[in-house]
Structure formats: structure tokens, C-alpha cells
Scaffold this motif. Structure first.
Motif, PDB file in Angstrom:
ATOM      1  N   ARG A 286      -0.108   5.248  -3.285  1.00  0.00           N
ATOM      2  CA  ARG A 286       0.740   4.098  -3.577  1.00  0.00           C
ATOM      3  C   ARG A 286       2.195   4.460  -3.831  1.00  0.00           C
ATOM      4  O   ARG A 286       3.080   3.634  -3.624  1.00  0.00           O
ATOM      5  CB  ARG A 286       0.181   3.344  -4.790  1.00  0.00           C
ATOM      6  CG  ARG A 286       0.169   4.126  -6.086  1.00  0.00           C
ATOM      7  CD  ARG A 286      -0.457   3.290  -7.191  1.00  0.00           C
ATOM      8  NE  ARG A 286      -0.411   3.940  -8.490  1.00  0.00           N
ATOM      9  CZ  ARG A 286      -1.338   4.766  -8.942  1.00  0.00           C
ATOM     10  NH1 ARG A 286      -2.399   5.037  -8.181  1.00  0.00           N
ATOM     11  NH2 ARG A 286      -1.237   5.320 -10.137  1.00  0.00           N
ATOM     12  N   ALA A 287       2.467   5.683  -4.291  1.00  0.00           N
ATOM     13  CA  ALA A 287       3.835   6.055  -4.649  1.00  0.00           C
ATOM     14  C   ALA A 287       4.606   6.700  -3.505  1.00  0.00           C
ATOM     15  O   ALA A 287       5.791   6.986  -3.648  1.00  0.00           O
ATOM     16  CB  ALA A 287       3.830   6.992  -5.858  1.00  0.00           C
ATOM     17  N   SER A 288       3.962   6.927  -2.378  1.00  0.00           N
ATOM     18  CA  SER A 288       4.632   7.578  -1.256  1.00  0.00           C
ATOM     19  C   SER A 288       5.171   6.529  -0.286  1.00  0.00           C
ATOM     20  O   SER A 288       4.833   5.341  -0.380  1.00  0.00           O
ATOM     21  CB  SER A 288       3.678   8.520  -0.526  1.00  0.00           C
ATOM     22  OG  SER A 288       2.626   7.799   0.077  1.00  0.00           O
ATOM     23  N   LEU A 289       5.989   6.964   0.651  1.00  0.00           N
ATOM     24  CA  LEU A 289       6.581   6.043   1.612  1.00  0.00           C
ATOM     25  C   LEU A 289       5.589   5.661   2.703  1.00  0.00           C
ATOM     26  O   LEU A 289       5.393   4.474   3.001  1.00  0.00           O
ATOM     27  CB  LEU A 289       7.829   6.672   2.230  1.00  0.00           C
ATOM     28  CG  LEU A 289       8.553   5.838   3.300  1.00  0.00           C
ATOM     29  CD1 LEU A 289       9.049   4.523   2.709  1.00  0.00           C
ATOM     30  CD2 LEU A 289       9.716   6.631   3.897  1.00  0.00           C
ATOM     31  N   PHE A 290       4.939   6.656   3.305  1.00  0.00           N
ATOM     32  CA  PHE A 290       4.030   6.399   4.427  1.00  0.00           C
ATOM     33  C   PHE A 290       2.590   6.149   3.980  1.00  0.00           C
ATOM     34  O   PHE A 290       1.799   5.608   4.747  1.00  0.00           O
ATOM     35  CB  PHE A 290       4.046   7.582   5.400  1.00  0.00           C
ATOM     36  CG  PHE A 290       5.326   7.729   6.155  1.00  0.00           C
ATOM     37  CD1 PHE A 290       5.597   6.954   7.264  1.00  0.00           C
ATOM     38  CD2 PHE A 290       6.292   8.636   5.751  1.00  0.00           C
ATOM     39  CE1 PHE A 290       6.778   7.082   7.972  1.00  0.00           C
ATOM     40  CE2 PHE A 290       7.480   8.773   6.442  1.00  0.00           C
ATOM     41  CZ  PHE A 290       7.728   7.998   7.553  1.00  0.00           C
ATOM     42  N   GLY A 291       2.240   6.563   2.760  1.00  0.00           N
ATOM     43  CA  GLY A 291       0.864   6.447   2.297  1.00  0.00           C
ATOM     44  C   GLY A 291       0.291   5.051   2.384  1.00  0.00           C
ATOM     45  O   GLY A 291      -0.802   4.852   2.945  1.00  0.00           O
ATOM     46  N   PRO A 292       0.970   4.015   1.846  1.00  0.00           N
ATOM     47  CA  PRO A 292       0.412   2.660   1.923  1.00  0.00           C
ATOM     48  C   PRO A 292       0.171   2.183   3.349  1.00  0.00           C
ATOM     49  O   PRO A 292      -0.869   1.578   3.644  1.00  0.00           O
ATOM     50  CB  PRO A 292       1.488   1.815   1.226  1.00  0.00           C
ATOM     51  CG  PRO A 292       2.162   2.749   0.296  1.00  0.00           C
ATOM     52  CD  PRO A 292       2.177   4.071   1.002  1.00  0.00           C
ATOM     53  N   ALA A 293       1.117   2.451   4.253  1.00  0.00           N
ATOM     54  CA  ALA A 293       0.971   2.000   5.638  1.00  0.00           C
ATOM     55  C   ALA A 293      -0.201   2.697   6.323  1.00  0.00           C
ATOM     56  O   ALA A 293      -1.043   2.052   6.966  1.00  0.00           O
ATOM     57  CB  ALA A 293       2.261   2.245   6.415  1.00  0.00           C
ATOM     58  N   LEU A 294      -0.269   4.027   6.192  1.00  0.00           N
ATOM     59  CA  LEU A 294      -1.344   4.780   6.848  1.00  0.00           C
ATOM     60  C   LEU A 294      -2.697   4.457   6.227  1.00  0.00           C
ATOM     61  O   LEU A 294      -3.709   4.368   6.928  1.00  0.00           O
ATOM     62  CB  LEU A 294      -1.049   6.277   6.751  1.00  0.00           C
ATOM     63  CG  LEU A 294       0.220   6.746   7.488  1.00  0.00           C
ATOM     64  CD1 LEU A 294       0.439   8.241   7.273  1.00  0.00           C
ATOM     65  CD2 LEU A 294       0.130   6.437   8.978  1.00  0.00           C
ATOM     66  N   GLY A 295      -2.731   4.278   4.910  1.00  0.00           N
ATOM     67  CA  GLY A 295      -3.985   3.919   4.252  1.00  0.00           C
ATOM     68  C   GLY A 295      -4.486   2.557   4.686  1.00  0.00           C
ATOM     69  O   GLY A 295      -5.679   2.366   4.927  1.00  0.00           O
ATOM     70  N   ALA A 296      -3.574   1.587   4.801  1.00  0.00           N
ATOM     71  CA  ALA A 296      -3.963   0.246   5.253  1.00  0.00           C
ATOM     72  C   ALA A 296      -4.470   0.282   6.690  1.00  0.00           C
ATOM     73  O   ALA A 296      -5.431  -0.416   7.040  1.00  0.00           O
ATOM     74  CB  ALA A 296      -2.776  -0.710   5.141  1.00  0.00           C
ATOM     75  N   MET A 297      -3.836   1.097   7.530  1.00  0.00           N
ATOM     76  CA  MET A 297      -4.301   1.223   8.913  1.00  0.00           C
ATOM     77  C   MET A 297      -5.694   1.853   8.966  1.00  0.00           C
ATOM     78  O   MET A 297      -6.540   1.430   9.769  1.00  0.00           O
ATOM     79  CB  MET A 297      -3.312   2.070   9.712  1.00  0.00           C
ATOM     80  CG  MET A 297      -1.984   1.381   9.962  1.00  0.00           C
ATOM     81  SD  MET A 297      -0.809   2.438  10.809  1.00  0.00           S
ATOM     82  CE  MET A 297      -0.197   1.323  12.058  1.00  0.00           C
ATOM     83  N   MET A 331      -3.522   9.672  -6.867  1.00  0.00           N
ATOM     84  CA  MET A 331      -2.285   9.325  -6.171  1.00  0.00           C
ATOM     85  C   MET A 331      -2.482   9.249  -4.665  1.00  0.00           C
ATOM     86  O   MET A 331      -1.511   9.219  -3.900  1.00  0.00           O
ATOM     87  CB  MET A 331      -1.190  10.345  -6.498  1.00  0.00           C
ATOM     88  CG  MET A 331      -0.806  10.383  -7.965  1.00  0.00           C
ATOM     89  SD  MET A 331      -0.355   8.755  -8.627  1.00  0.00           S
ATOM     90  CE  MET A 331       1.138   8.429  -7.717  1.00  0.00           C
ATOM     91  N   GLY A 332      -3.740   9.210  -4.202  1.00  0.00           N
ATOM     92  CA  GLY A 332      -4.032   9.018  -2.790  1.00  0.00           C
ATOM     93  C   GLY A 332      -3.954  10.303  -1.973  1.00  0.00           C
ATOM     94  O   GLY A 332      -3.669  11.387  -2.487  1.00  0.00           O
ATOM     95  N   LEU A 333      -4.220  10.144  -0.678  1.00  0.00           N
ATOM     96  CA  LEU A 333      -4.233  11.302   0.216  1.00  0.00           C
ATOM     97  C   LEU A 333      -2.855  11.940   0.364  1.00  0.00           C
ATOM     98  O   LEU A 333      -2.753  13.127   0.680  1.00  0.00           O
ATOM     99  CB  LEU A 333      -4.747  10.876   1.600  1.00  0.00           C
ATOM    100  CG  LEU A 333      -6.221  10.432   1.660  1.00  0.00           C
ATOM    101  CD1 LEU A 333      -6.566   9.957   3.056  1.00  0.00           C
ATOM    102  CD2 LEU A 333      -7.145  11.569   1.246  1.00  0.00           C
ATOM    103  N   SER A 334      -1.805  11.168   0.146  1.00  0.00           N
ATOM    104  CA  SER A 334      -0.457  11.738   0.267  1.00  0.00           C
ATOM    105  C   SER A 334      -0.200  12.820  -0.775  1.00  0.00           C
ATOM    106  O   SER A 334       0.658  13.681  -0.576  1.00  0.00           O
ATOM    107  CB  SER A 334       0.595  10.637   0.127  1.00  0.00           C
ATOM    108  OG  SER A 334       0.516  10.029  -1.155  1.00  0.00           O
ATOM    109  N   SER A 335      -0.950  12.794  -1.879  1.00  0.00           N
ATOM    110  CA  SER A 335      -0.765  13.826  -2.906  1.00  0.00           C
ATOM    111  C   SER A 335      -1.214  15.196  -2.416  1.00  0.00           C
ATOM    112  O   SER A 335      -0.782  16.216  -2.949  1.00  0.00           O
ATOM    113  CB  SER A 335      -1.523  13.452  -4.179  1.00  0.00           C
ATOM    114  OG  SER A 335      -2.916  13.371  -3.928  1.00  0.00           O
TER     115      SER A 335
END
Length: 363
Positions: A286-297, A331-335
């Protein structure tokens, strides 16, 4: 921080844009282009959630409301465009052929009014809701419950107004998109490119917000709200702006979802749909720039693929994803990328074996 490191997110957005706008149309079939367009629409809403939740600490569990406002605004225009000038939509004729068109439908014959409504409606609703909540310092679980309750209420309202909105069957069978025939392959590609370009624009907007003074204040409000208030800023106004921006992005995603998927129903905007958006953001980071977009996809792909072929198992998989993220990757996969960078930096800082000259000096 070097100039290259500062511009790295911008370079990433450029690469992402090339993949979506150039590579994908060249290598994917029409079916997968349509699916990718749907994922882009969900990603647009997720980028806004990342700004409000990841940077602002607001768990917005009712984004289905704003997704639905944009979706139904677009669907009403496309339905009237399909029916023709002065004609009633097909589902209204089935119930009462002599009944007049509801008054709130009439303005949506205009293309300009529809586009303005897609942006203005979520601004008005989110501003009123956000002002009422943030000024009373409602946050945390209470804020999440209230926003989700609003999504449930909107879905129930639409389901119960069959003659005005189509009820549970929703709005579908669109033939035109602002004058373009939707069944034409070239026009389908055009609609996908618009959705993908809007996703890139939203990423650019959030990147700019994050590096601006507002982005710093938003993070400060999330981490130390009382200190921000002590410094002379009103945390309610800061959170309200992020909440409104997230609502507009969700509405834009919903508006583009309609011509790509071809249908909108209350199930697409209710509590379960809002939770799926949150799940994608949590998975990506949630705190990264690309994480929300890639996670939603990723969640959108899972719902389309596994959800249709194995609907019962998909629910369990989604639950396992939640458990895994909460326990091991909060913090999601972006972490994982940040951890890898930390390990590389740590290993590069470790001293190497002493040279013979150094050993002589030590002796």
C-alpha cells in the motif's frame, strides 16, 4: 539521494507505460487485451487507495461507492446512446413503455455532462463525507466501517430501484462509446489504450503528490497527527484532499470499466468489490507507487481466471493471501524489493579480507 535514485520511479512509470501501450497491444490477443483493460480499471482505483491508505493511513473500504458513481454515470450515457435520441432504454420499456424517462437520466444524454459528472460526482460525495468524518476526527476501524457501510447502502439502493437503474441485472448491451461502435476491434483497442493511459496518468499524479510538500504532510499526518496540528496545519484538510483524489481515481476506473467489460451491476460496487480492491492494494504494497496497481491487477487476474473456473477455491486462495500478507508481508510484496536493496547495501558495506599490506600495518 542521487538524481538517478530520485528519477527511478519516473523511469519505472515510463517502462510501465511502454509495456501497456506498446508491447501489450502488439503481443496479446483481443481477449487478453480486454482482460488487461479491466485490470487497468481496477488498478486506477487501487492507485488512489494507495494514496489514501498507504500514505495517509485511511483504510478506505468503501471505494466501491465512487467506482459505482463513475461506472453508472458512464453506463447511463452509453445506454441512452444505444437507445437513440429521445428513446427509452430497453429495460425501462419492458416495465412500462409509456413511462417518461426519469429526470436524473436526461442530462446523461450529453457527452460533456457525463464526463463532468464522472469527475464532479465523486468530488461532491467524498468532500461531504470526508468533511463530516475528518472534522470529527473519525479514523481507524470506525472510518473503515462507515465507508464500507456506504458501499453496501448504495448497492442495496441500486438493487431496489429496478425501473430506474436495472436493479440486480444492471446496465449492459452497450453498442456505442461516444459515437464509436464498441464491437469493432479497433475501437476496443482504443478504449483499452484510454484506460491504460489513464492508469499511467494516475501513477504520475501520485508520484508528484508523494514528492511534493503535500505528500510530506500526508505522511506526517499518518504518523503524528497531533504534531502536525501543533505546527499549524489542519490534518482534516490534508486527509480530505487525499480522500477526494482517491475517490476521483476510483470513479475514473469505474467509468472505463463499463465500456471494456460491457456491464455494470450492484455486485461490482458493493462491499465484496471494495474488499477485493483493498486486497489488491495490500498484496502489492500500500505504501509503494507501483504496488497497489500491480496487486490490483494480480487480484483481478485471479478473479477472472480462478474465480470463474474454481469459484469455491478462489475464496480460499484469497483468504490465504490475506493471512500470508498480514503475517509475513504487512507492507506487501513491494517490501521484498526494499529488503533485497537493504541486503545488497549491507553486504557492500561489510569489510573485505585484509590485504598483505594492511596486515603488515596492523602488525
Amino acid at each position: 539521494m542521487t538524481k538517478f535514485t530520485t528519477r527511478l520511479p519516473l523511469i519505472g512509470i515510463g517502462v510501465f507505460a511502454v509495456l501497456l501501450l506498446v508491447v501489450a497491444p502488439a503481443v496479446l490477443s483481443e481477449h487478453w487485451i480486454s482482460n488487461l483493460g479491466k485490470y487497468c480499471c481496477l488498478a486506477i482505483a487501487a492507485v488512489g487507495i494507495g494514496l489514501a491508505w498507504g500514505r495517509g493511513g485511511m483504510l478506505v473500504m468503501g471505494q466501491g461507492v465512487f467506482f459505482g458513481l463513475g461506472a453508472y454515470a458512464m453506463a447511463m450515457h452509453l445506454t441512452l446512446e444505444t437507445a437513440g435520441p429521445g428513446a427509452l432504454p430497453g429495460f425501462m420499456i419492458l416495465y412500462d413503455p409509456l413511462a417518461p424517462l426519469p429526470a436524473f437520466w436526461e442530462p446523461f444524454r450529453s457527452e460533456v455532462f457525463t464526463l463532468v459528472a464522472i469527475v464532479l460526482l465523486p468530488v461532491i460525495v467524498s468532500a461531504i463525507l470526508g468533511y463530516a468524518l475528518f472534522k470529527r476526527r473519525v479514523k481507524g476501524a470506525y472510518f473503515a466501517i462507515l465507508t464500507q457501510a456506504l458501499a453496501v447502502a448504495l448497492a442495496v439502493l441500486i438493487s431496489s430501484t429496478i425501473r430506474e437503474t436495472g436493479g440486480d441485472t444492471g446496465l449492459s448491451n452497450f453498442k456505442y462509446f461516444f459515437g464509436y461502435v464498441l464491437n469493432d476491434e479497433a475501437n476496443k483497442l482504443m478504449v483499452y489504450l484510454i484506460a491504460a493511459a489513464l492508469l499511467v496518468v494516475c501513477l504520475l499524479a501520485v508520484w508528484q503528490f508523494n514528492r511534493s510538500r503535500f505528500g510530506e504532510l500526508l505522511v506526517a499526518t499518518r504518523d503524528a497527527e497531533e504534531r502536525v496540528r501543533f505546527l499549524g496545519y489542519d490534518p482534516a484538510n490534508i486527509k480530505l484532499f487525499a480522500f477526494v483524489v482517491a475517490a476521483v481515481m476510483a470513479s475514473i476506473g469505474g467509468a472505463m470499466f463499463v465500456p471494456i467489460v460491457g456491464i455494470i451491476t450492484p455486485q461490482e460496487i458493493g462491499a465484496s468489490a471494495s474488499i477485493l480492491m483493498i486486497a489488491g492494494v495490500a498484496l502489492g504494497g500500500r505504501a509503494s507507487l507501483f504496488g497497489p496497481a500491480l496487486g490490483a491487477m494480480a487480484i483481478g487476474w485471479g478473479q477472472s481466471s480462478l474465480g470463474s473456473s474454481w469459484p469455491e477455491g478462489w475464496i480460499y486462495i484469497l483468504g490465504l493471501i490475506f493471512i500470508f500478507v498480514i503475517l509475513f508481508l504487512p507492507m506487501g510484496l513491494s517490501s521484498l524489493f526494499d529488503r533485497a536493496k537493504g541486503l545488497i547495501r549491507r553486504s557492500s558495506d561489510e569489510p573485505g579480507p585484509a590485504t598483505p599490506e594492511l596486515r603488515e600495518v596492523v602488525k
